[in-house]
Scaffold this motif. Sequence first.
Motif, PDB file in Angstrom:
ATOM      1  N   MET A 175      98.393  46.991 -28.103  1.00 23.50           N
ATOM      2  CA  MET A 175      97.824  47.246 -26.785  1.00 23.50           C
ATOM      3  C   MET A 175      97.294  48.668 -26.731  1.00 23.50           C
ATOM      4  O   MET A 175      98.070  49.628 -26.833  1.00 23.50           O
ATOM      5  N   ASN A 176      96.011  48.799 -26.578  1.00 26.54           N
ATOM      6  CA  ASN A 176      95.355  50.102 -26.467  1.00 26.54           C
ATOM      7  C   ASN A 176      94.710  50.231 -25.094  1.00 26.54           C
ATOM      8  O   ASN A 176      94.454  49.231 -24.422  1.00 26.54           O
ATOM      9  N   GLY A 177      94.432  51.451 -24.706  1.00 24.79           N
ATOM     10  CA  GLY A 177      93.770  51.663 -23.428  1.00 24.79           C
ATOM     11  C   GLY A 177      94.536  51.071 -22.268  1.00 24.79           C
ATOM     12  O   GLY A 177      93.958  50.471 -21.365  1.00 24.79           O
ATOM     13  N   LEU A 178      95.847  51.268 -22.268  1.00 24.70           N
ATOM     14  CA  LEU A 178      96.688  50.627 -21.248  1.00 24.70           C
ATOM     15  C   LEU A 178      96.364  51.149 -19.852  1.00 24.70           C
ATOM     16  O   LEU A 178      96.040  52.333 -19.659  1.00 24.70           O
ATOM     17  N   LYS A 179      96.442  50.231 -18.903  1.00 29.97           N
ATOM     18  CA  LYS A 179      96.163  50.530 -17.505  1.00 29.97           C
ATOM     19  C   LYS A 179      97.403  50.263 -16.671  1.00 29.97           C
ATOM     20  O   LYS A 179      98.296  49.514 -17.081  1.00 29.97           O
ATOM     21  N   ASN A 180      97.435  50.835 -15.482  1.00 30.39           N
ATOM     22  CA  ASN A 180      98.585  50.611 -14.591  1.00 30.39           C
ATOM     23  C   ASN A 180      98.822  49.108 -14.375  1.00 30.39           C
ATOM     24  O   ASN A 180      99.974  48.659 -14.327  1.00 30.39           O
ATOM     25  N   GLU A 181      97.731  48.363 -14.271  1.00 25.21           N
ATOM     26  CA  GLU A 181      97.863  46.934 -13.995  1.00 25.21           C
ATOM     27  C   GLU A 181      98.385  46.124 -15.178  1.00 25.21           C
ATOM     28  O   GLU A 181      98.610  44.920 -15.052  1.00 25.21           O
ATOM     29  N   ASP A 182      98.572  46.761 -16.328  1.00 23.41           N
ATOM     30  CA  ASP A 182      99.189  46.087 -17.468  1.00 23.41           C
ATOM     31  C   ASP A 182     100.716  46.115 -17.376  1.00 23.41           C
ATOM     32  O   ASP A 182     101.395  45.489 -18.198  1.00 23.41           O
ATOM     33  N   THR A 183     101.227  46.820 -16.398  1.00 22.25           N
ATOM     34  CA  THR A 183     102.676  46.887 -16.206  1.00 22.25           C
ATOM     35  C   THR A 183     103.225  45.497 -15.920  1.00 22.25           C
ATOM     36  O   THR A 183     102.769  44.809 -14.998  1.00 22.25           O
ATOM     37  N   ALA A 184     104.194  45.075 -16.730  1.00 26.36           N
ATOM     38  CA  ALA A 184     104.763  43.731 -16.607  1.00 26.36           C
ATOM     39  C   ALA A 184     105.859  43.564 -17.649  1.00 26.36           C
ATOM     40  O   ALA A 184     106.032  44.413 -18.526  1.00 26.36           O
ATOM     41  N   VAL A 185     106.569  42.464 -17.529  1.00 22.61           N
ATOM     42  CA  VAL A 185     107.450  42.028 -18.612  1.00 22.61           C
ATOM     43  C   VAL A 185     106.621  41.104 -19.506  1.00 22.61           C
ATOM     44  O   VAL A 185     105.992  40.164 -19.011  1.00 22.61           O
ATOM     45  N   TYR A 186     106.626  41.401 -20.788  1.00 25.80           N
ATOM     46  CA  TYR A 186     105.841  40.636 -21.751  1.00 25.80           C
ATOM     47  C   TYR A 186     106.758  39.684 -22.512  1.00 25.80           C
ATOM     48  O   TYR A 186     107.801  40.102 -23.030  1.00 25.80           O
TER      49      TYR A 186
END
Length: 114
Positions: free
Chosen positions: A82-93
């Motif tokens: 995961m590159n260029g992470l954004k705030n909206e990528d916050t989650a449990v994967y």
Amino acid sequence: QVQVVESGGGLVQPGGSLRLSCAASGVMFGSSDMAWYRQARGKQRELVASSSSQGIIIYNGSVKGRFTISRDNANNTLYLQMNGLKNEDTAVYYCNVNYVRSYWGQGTRVTVSS
């Protein structure tokens, strides 16, 4: 007995990178369809990326160009770079393994915040 174990989550600043790993045992890994899902607080679980046993890869449009799914069949491991992470990528994967039936890991938390 099938075991699916994710690792690699953590706290990262916006624009940063993380690599998630999923180790699966008890299945024919090379014959399994694999996927990463995520679930943010208050939202439904959604597909992030999938890798079929036939080599077909699909990405959620929101991560295309930023995330890369890959698999190491010799070591029964699935990855999500995961590159260029954004705030909206916050989650449990979550890692999902489909071999005869569907199996899930316990999830690994990714928090993107400054």
